[in-house]
Design a protein around this motif. Structure first.
Motif, PDB file in Angstrom:
ATOM      1  N   ALA A 250      66.507  64.116  32.929  1.00  0.00           N
ATOM      2  CA  ALA A 250      65.462  64.225  32.582  1.00  0.00           C
ATOM      3  C   ALA A 250      64.753  65.437  32.579  1.00  0.00           C
ATOM      4  CB  ALA A 250      64.204  63.257  33.057  1.00  0.00           C
TER       5      ALA A 250
ATOM      6  N   PHE B 143      64.109  70.954  25.657  1.00  0.00           N
ATOM      7  CA  PHE B 143      63.082  70.623  24.871  1.00  0.00           C
ATOM      8  C   PHE B 143      62.192  71.908  24.721  1.00  0.00           C
ATOM      9  CE2 PHE B 143      63.592  66.083  25.430  1.00  0.00           C
ATOM     10  CZ  PHE B 143      64.530  65.581  24.721  1.00  0.00           C
TER      11      PHE B 143
ATOM     12  N   ARG C 244      61.412  74.238  21.425  1.00  0.00           N
ATOM     13  CA  ARG C 244      59.768  74.622  21.127  1.00  0.00           C
ATOM     14  C   ARG C 244      59.476  76.017  21.214  1.00  0.00           C
ATOM     15  NH1 ARG C 244      56.340  70.219  21.045  1.00  0.00           N
ATOM     16  NH2 ARG C 244      54.739  71.376  22.101  1.00  0.00           N
TER      17      ARG C 244
ATOM     18  N   PHE D 172      53.743  63.462  17.103  1.00  0.00           N
ATOM     19  CA  PHE D 172      54.346  63.514  18.676  1.00  0.00           C
ATOM     20  C   PHE D 172      54.992  64.790  18.801  1.00  0.00           C
ATOM     21  CE2 PHE D 172      57.608  62.789  21.753  1.00  0.00           C
ATOM     22  CZ  PHE D 172      56.856  62.588  22.663  1.00  0.00           C
ATOM     23  N   PRO D 173      55.795  65.223  17.808  1.00  0.00           N
ATOM     24  CA  PRO D 173      56.611  66.440  18.218  1.00  0.00           C
ATOM     25  C   PRO D 173      55.894  67.738  18.100  1.00  0.00           C
ATOM     26  CG  PRO D 173      57.680  65.258  16.413  1.00  0.00           C
ATOM     27  CD  PRO D 173      56.374  64.694  16.504  1.00  0.00           C
TER      28      PRO D 173
ATOM     29  N   SER E 140      54.826  66.959  24.457  1.00  0.00           N
ATOM     30  CA  SER E 140      55.744  65.851  23.949  1.00  0.00           C
ATOM     31  C   SER E 140      57.098  66.266  24.788  1.00  0.00           C
ATOM     32  CB  SER E 140      55.954  66.480  22.469  1.00  0.00           C
ATOM     33  OG  SER E 140      56.187  67.655  22.215  1.00  0.00           O
ATOM     34  N   SER E 141      57.402  67.673  25.191  1.00  0.00           N
ATOM     35  CA  SER E 141      58.498  67.651  26.055  1.00  0.00           C
ATOM     36  C   SER E 141      58.578  66.867  27.430  1.00  0.00           C
ATOM     37  CB  SER E 141      58.603  69.150  26.355  1.00  0.00           C
ATOM     38  OG  SER E 141      58.821  69.933  25.148  1.00  0.00           O
TER      39      SER E 141
ATOM     40  N   TYR F 187      56.451  64.084  27.859  1.00  0.00           N
ATOM     41  CA  TYR F 187      56.605  62.655  27.759  1.00  0.00           C
ATOM     42  C   TYR F 187      57.989  62.418  27.066  1.00  0.00           C
ATOM     43  CZ  TYR F 187      51.428  62.771  27.304  1.00  0.00           C
ATOM     44  OH  TYR F 187      50.305  62.867  27.438  1.00  0.00           O
ATOM     45  N   ALA F 188      58.867  63.026  26.533  1.00  0.00           N
ATOM     46  CA  ALA F 188      60.060  62.735  25.979  1.00  0.00           C
ATOM     47  C   ALA F 188      61.056  62.837  27.260  1.00  0.00           C
ATOM     48  CB  ALA F 188      60.699  63.684  25.003  1.00  0.00           C
ATOM     49  N   ALA F 189      60.924  63.656  28.156  1.00  0.00           N
ATOM     50  CA  ALA F 189      61.657  63.890  29.298  1.00  0.00           C
ATOM     51  C   ALA F 189      61.476  62.615  30.504  1.00  0.00           C
ATOM     52  CB  ALA F 189      61.501  64.966  30.061  1.00  0.00           C
TER      53      ALA F 189
ATOM     54  N   GLY G  53      60.263  59.942  29.167  1.00  0.00           N
ATOM     55  CA  GLY G  53      61.083  58.635  28.615  1.00  0.00           C
ATOM     56  C   GLY G  53      62.338  58.535  28.510  1.00  0.00           C
ATOM     57  N   VAL G  54      63.085  59.560  28.638  1.00  0.00           N
ATOM     58  CA  VAL G  54      64.520  59.602  29.035  1.00  0.00           C
ATOM     59  C   VAL G  54      64.839  59.113  30.483  1.00  0.00           C
ATOM     60  CG1 VAL G  54      66.560  61.183  29.377  1.00  0.00           C
ATOM     61  CG2 VAL G  54      65.174  61.237  27.598  1.00  0.00           C
TER      62      VAL G  54
END
Length: 436
Positions: A228, A235, A239, A349-350, A355-356, A358-360, A362-363
């Motif tokens: 993560a 990410f 970005r 979302f992106p 977003s980075s 949240y994505a991390a 989520g992983v």
């Protein structure tokens, strides 16, 4: 206690929960309950439920509690760390000896003080359980910081998230018992706070590495944060929030500090057990008739034990896990309905500033679920509490789903549901202990 007595006590507790639910609704009509007032109610009820578990649960009637207690006792008496020798379920209750020692060293002063004052094993157990209650309070404070950093400003989302972290029945049980998950959960929430920090400075990276390294000294499952955090930096580079040299330096700082802190324990594992993952020494491999049956059993056990179980072997649960599963199903339906009605947030979302992060996260949740299912398949022991290091983001996701379900005063009804659910399970669980 006979089954009739268990049913009567459970029904009385459920009635009490419903009456509190109705009382909150009446109060709402008279004075318009604020979100802050509901949060106070959650804190008080969550604290009282944990105090009830601490006091009324017979000693060593929580999962693995005697084994964790024996670890602290061994360190106190021998001024050395124990070595894993037996398998789980053996009569010596020493199957947690492979665990990293930070949690047990943290409890050591409490153990010595209680033992010197009371000369009673039961009193010492109660004192160590109070230490778990204090860790829950720390985790609650860190969770509030996390909500702020994740920019969760909606009062319903705040109330619903904290309703889960205060009153999820299995978490109430875990945070009222002697269990190294409590310190792991606290470190994990602290790490999530650092991951969600807006400025990705070198100091932030070093702090993440330090907390991650210390978490590994509590449980090896802290490894779920490695992919993560790695993806978080990746990410941020994509970005262009951080230059690629900055990404490399920050990632090296985080993972280097974590590895440096954890390496002494890792080398000890190799020296003593000739493996870096000695948890395999305490468990017995499970053989399933088929892969599908094993995976289904692992998934069922994960879902059941996440919501509401207790007892020495997590044997006290049904029918109450069905209420939690229903809540989760409603949340999932709400997410589907919300995204179908308004898919724009998903499309945007992106571009979101967080977003980075949240994505991390989520992983991390995905990796955690996969590893728990793997452990459940291999050994039949994938417990829901292994997801509690990520309980806050899971609770936020559930809250988002429930938010899309139309209702008047939804915050009040979420609080009323969780109070009723938890009081009912507390009564059911403690009454069942009298039958075993």
């Amino acid at each position: 206690m006979q089954s009739g007595g268990v049913a009567l006590i459970t029904a009385a507790a459920l009635l009490m929960g419903v009456l509190l639910w109705v009382g909150l609704r009446y109060w709402q009509r008279q004075r318009s309950l604020s979100a802050r007032s509901l949060l106070r109610v959650l804190l008080v009820v969550g604290g009282l439920c944990r105090i009830g578990d601490i006091w009324f649960t017979p000693i060593f009637y929580a999962s693995d509690e005697q084994s964790h207690f024996n670890y602290v006792k061994y360190v106190s008496e021998n001024y050395a760390l124990p070595i894993q020798a037996g398998k789980m379920g053996e009569s010596d209750n020493e199957w947690e000896y492979f665990q990293p020692p930070l949690y047990y060293l943290t409890l050591l002063p409490i153990y010595k003080l209680a033992d010197a004052m009371f000369h009673s094993q039961a009193a010492t157990v109660f004192a160590l359980r109070v230490g778990s209650l204090l860790l829950w309070l720390v985790n609650l404070r860190l969770g509030w910081v996390l909500l702020k950093r994740l920019e969760v400003k909606d009062e319903f989302l705040q109330v619903s998230t904290l309703a889960v972290t205060c009153l999820l029945p299995t978490y109430v049980v875990v945070s009222s018992a002697i269990n190294n998950d409590n310190l792991m959960i606290t470190f994990a929430t602290g790490l999530l706070c650092l991951i969600a920090q807006p400025q990705r400075s070198i100091m932030n990276s070093l702090a993440m590495g330090a907390v991650l390294g210390l978490a590994l000294w509590v449980k090896q499952s802290a490894l779920i944060f490695f992919p993560a955090i790695g993806l978080l930096f990746l990410f941020e580079g994509v970005r262009r929030n951080i230059s690629w040299p900055g990404v490399l330096s920050r990632a090296a700082s985080t993972f280097g500090v974590a590895a440096l802190i954890y390496s002494p324990w890792s080398f000890r594992n190799w020296y003593v057990y000739e493996t870096f993952t000695p948890e395999d020494l305490s468990v017995v491999a499970k053989t399933w008739p088929s892969m599908m049956e094993g995976l289904l059993a692992a998934g069922h056990n994960l879902a059941k034990t996440f919501w509401s179980v207790s007892g020495i072997s997590n044997n006290i649960g049904y029918p109450f896990p069905l209420l939690g599963l229903s809540y989760g199903f409603i949340a999932i339906c709400g997410l589907v309905i919300g995204l179908k009605q308004n898919p724009e947030p998903l499309a945007r979302f992106p571009a979101l500033p967080m977003s980075s992060v949240y994505a991390a996260i989520g992983v991390a949740i995905l990796v955690n679920v996969i590893l728990v299912l793997r452990f459940g398949y291999l050994y039949g022991m994938g417990h829901g509490r292994e997801l509690f290091p990520l309980l806050y983001p899971i609770a936020i996701l559930l809250a988002w789903g429930v938010k899309f379900i139309p209702a008047r005063n939804p915050s009040l009804h979420v609080v009323g549901f969780w109070i009723t659910y938890t009081l009912g399970f507390e009564a059911f669980s403690l009454a069942r202990f009298a039958t075993v």
